[in-house]
Design an enzyme around this catalytic site. Sequence first.
Site, mmCIF file in Angstrom:
data_model
loop_
_atom_site.group_PDB
_atom_site.id
_atom_site.type_symbol
_atom_site.label_atom_id
_atom_site.label_comp_id
_atom_site.label_asym_id
_atom_site.label_seq_id
_atom_site.Cartn_x
_atom_site.Cartn_y
_atom_site.Cartn_z
ATOM 1 N N GLU A 45 5.142 44.879 0.209
ATOM 2 C CA GLU A 45 5.917 45.194 -1.141
ATOM 3 C C GLU A 45 5.670 46.092 -1.785
ATOM 4 O O GLU A 45 5.630 46.315 -2.951
ATOM 5 C CB GLU A 45 5.232 43.832 -1.849
ATOM 6 C CG GLU A 45 5.270 42.405 -1.389
ATOM 7 C CD GLU A 45 4.740 41.245 -2.268
ATOM 8 O OE1 GLU A 45 4.390 41.776 -3.583
ATOM 9 O OE2 GLU A 45 4.717 40.242 -1.786
ATOM 10 N N GLU A 65 7.428 36.305 2.729
ATOM 11 C CA GLU A 65 6.613 35.649 1.480
ATOM 12 C C GLU A 65 7.975 35.076 0.672
ATOM 13 O O GLU A 65 8.792 35.953 0.533
ATOM 14 C CB GLU A 65 5.916 36.595 0.879
ATOM 15 C CG GLU A 65 4.318 36.387 1.184
ATOM 16 C CD GLU A 65 3.781 37.191 0.273
ATOM 17 O OE1 GLU A 65 3.666 36.979 -0.827
ATOM 18 O OE2 GLU A 65 2.934 38.334 0.767
#
Length: 371
Positions: free
Chosen positions: A189, A297
């Site tokens: 991320e 995710e």
Amino acid sequence: MKKRIKYFFTALLVFCFLLPATAQNMVDNKATQETKTLYRNLQLLQGKSILFGHQDDTAYGIAWTGEKGQSDVKKVAGDYPAVYGWDLGHIETGDSLNIDKVPFDRMCQLILEAYERGGVNTISWHLQNPHTGNSSWDVSSDKVVSSILPGGQKHTMYIQWLDNLAEFIRSLKTKDGISVPLLFRPFHEHTGSWFWWGKNLCSKDDYVALWHFTIEYLRDKKQLHNLIYVYSPDFVANKDDYFERYPSDSYVDILGLDLYHREGEVKAAEFISNVKRIMKMLNDYSKVSAKPYVFSETGSSELPMDDWFTNVLYKALTPNKPVYVLVWRNAYDIPGHYYAPYPGHPAGKDLKKFMELSDILFEGKLPNMYK
């Protein structure tokens, strides 16, 4: 004669297609046979099937923790997930518990059990901020990444952290001495700025250098050959954003995406549209690079939509199917922090309906991923 030649070349093509993964298309050209085979099987399943995954699935769930054989997903759908997510945050400092209070010795056992059943294990690493000792979310300095690179003030500390990480990974062996293959997803991320390695906290060159150093240290110095490396940005607007800090094909095995569905039905269409767009982009790159891509995710907190799995997630994943999708954890100690239904939750029927789709694989439908 022409027919014989035609059959020969057809057989040759099939034979080449079924060969185990080679050194040329993996980051680690010394990867163990089981690791190569897992990678090759992920390549073969790409675009055909989607493996369903859940973070910390057998470690804890709603109203339970540490109970052998338990799983919210299995209670609801009748089968374990095909992919298990684990996090190694706090392994770096020698703690006995990970960031989510899972004992590392128990995590080791659960990873081995998942492997023995035929499941796939993937690990992330929410490592602490080496400057402050606070969490990954401490973004008080933009000098952290540069400080742990060679020559940096905290480089020696980072080496020790990698040694601790490597010791745990090396311990993941079966009774027969087989190292369990792991999909390793470091510094995830990074297109956001909520972790100390995020986009606004370090330069592009430093991020890439950190990725290269970490992989080379684990692979070459520590001789870990059971890792498959996953690159997983968060939301990106376009291909340039996705690949802006890409460490290169030589340092990445699998392309990933982390993206959550927030605000329920209000944002469902937007979520579906964004996932479709990014998966199409990854699919296009996969055709050229032969690298599998995954939805590393995702989830919708508390599942406010009873049909989220079939009417949102599945719609987002077709027609460009990632080889797996992993929803986040069901915390036993944080009210409302769950991403898979538990017994009695109204989305449970939809998860079972999702599981029964022909291209969705839970653990019981998996082919042998390691042989």
